[in-house]
Structure formats: structure tokens, C-alpha cells
Design an enzyme around this catalytic site. Sequence first.
Site, PDB file in Angstrom:
ATOM      1  N   ASP A 198       0.784  -6.481   4.596  1.00  0.00           N
ATOM      2  CA  ASP A 198       0.583  -6.892   5.572  1.00  0.00           C
ATOM      3  C   ASP A 198       1.054  -8.990   6.460  1.00  0.00           C
ATOM      4  OD1 ASP A 198       1.068  -4.915   6.922  1.00  0.00           O
ATOM      5  OD2 ASP A 198      -1.312  -4.025   6.953  1.00  0.00           O
ATOM      6  N   ASP A 258       5.981   0.270   9.200  1.00  0.00           N
ATOM      7  CA  ASP A 258       5.567  -0.256   9.265  1.00  0.00           C
ATOM      8  C   ASP A 258       5.811  -1.556   9.372  1.00  0.00           C
ATOM      9  OD1 ASP A 258       3.476   2.206   9.272  1.00  0.00           O
ATOM     10  OD2 ASP A 258       2.469   1.270  10.078  1.00  0.00           O
TER      11      ASP A 258
END
Length: 392
Positions: free
Chosen positions: A112, A167
Site C-alpha cells: 500500500d 486493491d
Amino acid sequence: MAFSHRDHHPQRSAASHPEDVGRTLDFGEAFAFAQQQVRNLITKAPGQMPTYTEHGTWALTDDPWAPTWSGGFLTGMMWIFADRTQDPWWRQQAERYSELLEPRKADTGTHDIGFVLEPSWGRWYDLDPNPRGRDVLIEGGRTMAGRLEAPGGYLSTWVDPGSTFIDVMMNVGIIFRAAAYSDDPELHKIAVTHCHTTRRYLMRGDGSTLHEAWFDTATGEFLRSATHQGWRADSTWSRGQAWAIYGFTTAYEHTGDHSMLDTARRAADYYIGHTPDHGVPPNDWNDPSPAQPFEASAAAIAAAAMLRLAGCLSSTADADRYRDYGLRILTTLRSTEFIAADTPGWQGIIRHATYHQRNGLGIDESVMWGDYYFLEALDLAAGQTRQGGPQV
């Protein structure tokens, strides 16, 4: 029998007009309320970067599921306030929180990096290009690119080298940035490779998405689909769908590759076709008995993604279709059924969001990315209005 994504359309009849509950804030009121909520948080808990609320109060503990990934969203909201208000106090806070995140540029324990650095250092650099910000983004992009599993052509998750999520499409943008800022075609190739692998294995023919794909790390062979947050491996988790719309739009912005634009549109069309008219989906469209009628963070992401997608289209009719849908979501989220302006003591901005339904985390609460993408969508819509676009 194989599960059909056309078998269920939950929530079409229930809560069909949540935007009619209470009042609807105008854009100025919504921005003012968001500033108040963020100011309260960073004043009462300086330096804290929470992920979700519990009973409306920010949980000031480490993320119990994933390596902490939400600090960029809180910081990104400060940058939006700094840009819109030109208030030196917001600029000071945005810079301070960005600096707190700078060490994450070398964090090899998470997929991330883009979520952490794009809303913080990326927004800082976009407003004020400077060598330091450029270097942070280049290092962050190189760190993210280091997650490439070459046999399968994908960027791995923190879960396992054989795993990738939908994601991750939200984290390729920082690799594209790093490639451009450092004139490194290999970085660009890595980002494009992951996008094409995602198109092939995590996008279905009807435009819906898998949450997770597993590969043999030695051969690159696709093994199976899975989910951590959706109903089933073969169902469609709504936040993942919103990540796909946004992520492939970003990939198109960096590459001009029309296959990326087509993928973003197919993902957007699936979202529109399976969501009630108010624009807020449940956690998973295929769940026959969803625990909650709404996953508002998916809607906030989708609103920002639809507005960005509209900006990529030359056809006025096509652009208007996605822009109008993004504005429709914003109208719903600005109603006090969702925005917490009339909910005393609630510390987040947007209610009825969910972090991790399976793990019982942040269910029917506020989540930091839901607040951030709501604010980003507001900012995008307001900017289009200032440029002569549709009135909002």
C-alpha cells in the site's frame, strides 16, 4: 452449479432513497464540516493516524488486520483543505503529517505504498514541485515495484508472494510517477505488466472483479481466486470494484492505453448496473443477506473514480453519464443519513462504511479512506463547476 452474478441484486427495494432522510448539505457546508472533523482529530490526538471508528469514535490503535495504510488519507484531506482555503495552518499540518509518513517510502512490508504516499507526498508535489518530494516519490515507487513477481507478472500483497489484490491497482500510480520522474522505462514496464495481469485474471467478462488472485510463484500459473472481505471468492466485493474503476482510470491517465480505459469503463458500468439509484452499494452485491445495506466508502471511492473517468473521455455523452453518476453519489453522501453533521459526537465524516466485515472491524462506521475519497470527489466536482462544468 457455478454462481451467477445475475442471480442476486440485493438492496434494490430496501432503503431506496436514503438521501431523503434528514437534510442535504451543500458543497460549502460539507467542506466546512469535514474541516471541523479533521481539525478536531488532529488537535485532540496529534500525530495519530487511525483507520476506522468504533461507535463513531476513532480507534487510536494499530490496524489489527493489515500493515497500517490509512495515514495518507488523513494527510491528503489536509492537503485538499490547504489548497482550497490557502490557510497556512492547514499547509503546516499537511507538511508535518507528510513528513511523519516519509519513512514509509522504504517500507517493504506492505503493498500500500501508493495509498500512503500519493495523497500525502503526491499532493504536496502536485501543488509545489520540489526535489525532496520528487525523491520521496521515486523511492516509494521503486519500493512498490520491488514487489514484482516476474513469473506471474504481478505485484504481490503483504499476505504472501503468491497473492495479489484488486486493491493493488490503486498503488501502481506511484510506480508510474517514479518512472516518469526518474526517466526509468523499466519501472513503467513493471506498472503496465501488473495492470495487464490484473485485467486478465482479476477482471471477469461482465466487468466485475475478484478480490484476490493466487499464483504459483515459480511458474506464474494462476491457481485460484479468493476473498478476504467479500461474500465468496466468486462474488463481487463492492469496494474492490471501486478500486478497479479508479485504478484503471489512473493507469490510463499515465499510459494513454485504451485497454485500460475500456477496463475502467466496464468496471464502472458493472457498478452502475448493480447498485440502487442512490449509488451506495452493500459490501458485496451477491450476498443474499447482507449484514448492512450500505458500504459508503465504496460509494465515495466510486464517486471520485467516476468523476476522474469522465475527465478522460472525449465523448460528451459518455463523459456526462459517468459525471452525472458521480454527482448522484455525492448528493446521497451529502445527506445526513451519511454525512455525520447531525450526529452529535460522531468523529468521522461519512457514516455507514465498513472496513472488514469478515473480521468484524469498522462495520457501519467511518473509515479514513471513505472520508478522503468523499472529500476528493467533492473537490473534483467543485473544480469542474469552477471551470464551467455542471452545477453541483
